[in-house]
Design a protein around this motif. Structure first.
Motif, PDB file in Angstrom:
ATOM      1  N   VAL A 138     -18.368   1.687  34.305  1.00  0.00           N
ATOM      2  CA  VAL A 138     -18.340   0.330  34.842  1.00  0.00           C
ATOM      3  C   VAL A 138     -19.279  -0.506  33.990  1.00  0.00           C
ATOM      4  N   ARG A 139     -18.744  -1.505  33.330  1.00  0.00           N
ATOM      5  CA  ARG A 139     -19.533  -2.366  32.439  1.00  0.00           C
ATOM      6  C   ARG A 139     -20.383  -1.541  31.463  1.00  0.00           C
ATOM      7  N   GLY A 140     -19.768  -0.520  30.902  1.00  0.00           N
ATOM      8  CA  GLY A 140     -20.442   0.290  29.898  1.00  0.00           C
ATOM      9  C   GLY A 140     -21.408   1.334  30.444  1.00  0.00           C
ATOM     10  N   GLU A 141     -21.495   1.474  31.754  1.00  0.00           N
ATOM     11  CA  GLU A 141     -22.405   2.454  32.358  1.00  0.00           C
ATOM     12  C   GLU A 141     -21.614   3.527  33.088  1.00  0.00           C
ATOM     13  N   LEU A 142     -22.110   4.761  32.999  1.00  0.00           N
ATOM     14  CA  LEU A 142     -21.482   5.857  33.735  1.00  0.00           C
ATOM     15  C   LEU A 142     -21.874   5.782  35.201  1.00  0.00           C
ATOM     16  N   HIS A 143     -20.898   5.991  36.071  1.00  0.00           N
ATOM     17  CA  HIS A 143     -21.129   6.010  37.508  1.00  0.00           C
ATOM     18  C   HIS A 143     -20.499   7.269  38.092  1.00  0.00           C
ATOM     19  N   VAL A 144     -21.089   7.782  39.162  1.00  0.00           N
ATOM     20  CA  VAL A 144     -20.513   8.912  39.874  1.00  0.00           C
ATOM     21  C   VAL A 144     -19.870   8.395  41.149  1.00  0.00           C
TER      22      VAL A 144
END
Length: 131
Positions: A19-25
């Protein structure tokens, strides 16, 4: 506790998205931390072994840069793929599950399943024996 699941294995148990270049779990951060703390509960870090095995940490402890082997393991070591204590590998089982390691032993690249697990296998998310 005889075994601590490697971070890579746990990471694979959650769904990751960008999401917007960030990893999310797929779970909240708080729940993720709770999951990790649950795993950590009851883990005994063999502090003398840890400091000997990871010489950089042993030196940092002696220099007062790191408070203790236990503290390093919980703050950073686990996430770096470091073992909290020696884990004995079931050589026969490990080689059956990891034919690439068996081949590396046959070609002389690796000495044993134990050596592979200690150096690479744990941080790669491989199991040392049948759970």
């Amino acid at each position: 506790m005889k075994y601590l699941p490697p971070f890579e294995l746990i990471r694979r148990s959650v769904e990751l998205s960008t999401v917007r270049g960030e990893l999310h779990v797929s779970i909240s951060y708080e729940d993720f931390i709770k999951l990790l703390k649950t795993v950590f509960r009851g883990v005994d870090v063999d502090e003398p072994w840890y400091a000997r095995t990871y010489e950089d940490i042993g030196a940092a402890i002696e220099q007062g840069v790191v408070r203790s082997a236990r503290q390093h393991f919980f703050d950073d070591g686990y996430f770096e793929g470091r073992l909290p204590f020696p884990i004995v590998v079931d050589e026969r089982w490990y080689l059956k599950q990891n034919p690439d390691v068996a081949e590396s032993i046959r070609t002389g690249t690796v000495v044993s399943a134990q050596e592979h697990f200690d150096k690479d296998g744990y941080s790669e998310g491989r199991l040392p024996f049948d759970l």
